[in-house]
Every structure is written in C-alpha cells, then in structure tokens.
Design an enzyme around this catalytic site. Structure first.
Site, PDB file in Angstrom:
ATOM      1  N   CYS A  45      44.578 -28.603  -5.179  1.00 59.23           N
ATOM      2  CA  CYS A  45      44.485 -28.875  -6.435  1.00 59.23           C
ATOM      3  C   CYS A  45      45.678 -28.091  -7.181  1.00 59.23           C
ATOM      4  CB  CYS A  45      43.158 -28.149  -7.094  1.00 59.23           C
ATOM      5  SG  CYS A  45      41.804 -28.992  -6.510  1.00 59.23           S
TER       6      CYS A  45
HETATM    7  C1  BEZ Z   1      41.643 -28.317  -2.435  1.00 62.88           C
HETATM    8  O1  BEZ Z   1      41.946 -28.601  -3.569  1.00 62.88           O
HETATM    9  O2  BEZ Z   1      42.553 -27.564  -1.683  1.00 62.88           O
HETATM   10  C2  BEZ Z   1      40.340 -28.501  -1.745  1.00 62.88           C
HETATM   11  C3  BEZ Z   1      39.251 -28.549  -2.554  1.00 62.88           C
HETATM   12  C4  BEZ Z   1      38.122 -28.559  -1.701  1.00 62.88           C
HETATM   13  C5  BEZ Z   1      37.906 -28.930  -0.583  1.00 62.88           C
HETATM   14  C6  BEZ Z   1      39.391 -29.140   0.144  1.00 62.88           C
HETATM   15  C7  BEZ Z   1      40.406 -28.752  -0.522  1.00 62.88           C
END
Ligand code: BEZ
Length: 211
Positions: A45
C-alpha cells in the site's frame, strides 16, 4: 448484490486525511478514482499511494480526482502519510478515507471475507462525471496495482464516451482504435474523416479521432 458497471456510485460522507468529504459533492464535475487498501503501514500500500501521488499531474490532465480508503483512523493515516512521503520521495496529494467502522467499505463491497474478514482488498472504481461506475477491478492484498494501467483505462473510457469507437488489446493513447460495430461503412467517412482500414467486415480501425 454488489455494485455493477453503470450503477450510480453510492454517495457517502466520511472523514479523510484532508477533512470531511461528501463524495458526490467533492467529485463535482470530475471523473473519480476510488480505491481501497488493506491497511495503513503495509508495504505494498505504501508503494501504491506513493505512485499515485507521483502521477497527480497525469490524473489532473484527465480531470480525475483520486480518493483512497483504508480501514484505519485519521490519526493513523496522518502518521502513515509521513512515512509514504519519506520512503517514496513524494507528497501524498489526495485524501485517504478513514473507515474504521467499515461503512464505505461495506457500501462498495470492498471486504471479501474469503480473503480477509475485516480488511479491504484492493478494489478500484472509476466513476464518470455523471457519477456512474465505469470500471471495477479487484486485486488481492498481495498484488500491487499498475497505476499506468489505470491511466490507460481512463484514456479509453474518456475516448469511448465521446466517439463510436473501442480500444483494442494493449491500446495506448495515440494508437489506432476500433470502429464500433454499430457504425455502418457508409457512415464512416462523416464520422471518421481521417480514414479507416477494413481488415474484416467486423474489424475496422481508424486513427484516434480526438487527436
Ligand atoms: C501490503 O499492502 O503490503 C499488504 C497488505 C496486506 C497483506 C499483504 C500485503
């Protein structure tokens, strides 16, 4: 039932990292991209929001307002934005909805219980100036989205909203487009004065008409 293409994007009022927003009013006459993230302080994100911020000029050029959503609260968003700015070398320049009660997430069906009961997946909605949903995509948490692809789709949506054309596989702005099947050969010269190629009766291409 979930939202479908052509539905009116549900309106809502929500707290964001830039204050309270009433969605339709905030959109005004712009196109909109509303997209969800699983949670704050997550690595993928962080890169997605940084990339979106870096593409602000591209969204602006297309008259598109961008609105992100994550289920954490505003205070958490404010801290995370500092990290995004620091690590991605940018300045987050769009609001992030705080949705701790999952109100907007539920309205937009962004929680997929088979993926996670409480966190949103990577949903993305493109909304036109009439507030109609023109595109819905859903990615799992583990796959970051390609925001150049989002811009490419917006180019296609904005073009096909105004001309009787469709865009072929892997089309990029500036390339030839496909003439809509509803247009007869006789109608083509008036509608597409740049000319056309008839590869098959159902496959006719023309230079991008709005250039
Ligand atoms: C991320 O945004 O890095 C993420 C969020 C939830 C699970 C895996 C990755």
């Amino acid at each position: 039932m979930g939202l479908r293409l052509g539905d009116t994007a549900p309106d809502f009022t929500a707290e964001t990292s830039e204050g309270k927003i009433t969605f339709h009013e905030w959109l005004g006459t712009s196109w909109g991209v509303l997209f969800s993230h699983p949670a704050d302080y997550t690595p993928v994100c962080t890169t997605e929001l940084g990339m979106t911020a870096k593409l602000k000029d591209e969204f602006d050029k297309r008259n598109v307002k961008v609105l992100a959503l994550s289920v954490d609260d505003v205070e958490s968003h404010q801290g995370w934005i500092k990290d995004i700015n620091e690590t991605q070398g940018t300045h987050v320049n769009f609001p992030i909805i705080a949705d701790p009660k999952r109100e907007v997430s539920t309205m937009y069906d962004m929680i997929h219980p088979n993926a996670d009961n409480s966190l949103t997946v990577r949903s993305l909605f493109i909304i036109d100036p009439d507030k109609k949903i023109k595109l819905i995509i859903t990615y799992p948490a583990s796959t970051g989205r390609n925001f150049h692809e989002i811009l490419r789709v917006i180019d296609s949506l904005q073009l096909t909203a105004n001309y009787s054309v469709a865009t072929p596989a892997n089309w990029q702005h500036g390339e030839d487009v496909v003439i809509a099947p509803a247009i007869t050969d006789e109608e083509i010269p008036a509608k597409f004065p740049k000319g056309y190629k008839k590869i098959k009766p159902y496959l006719r291409t023309t230079p991008q008409p709005n250039l």
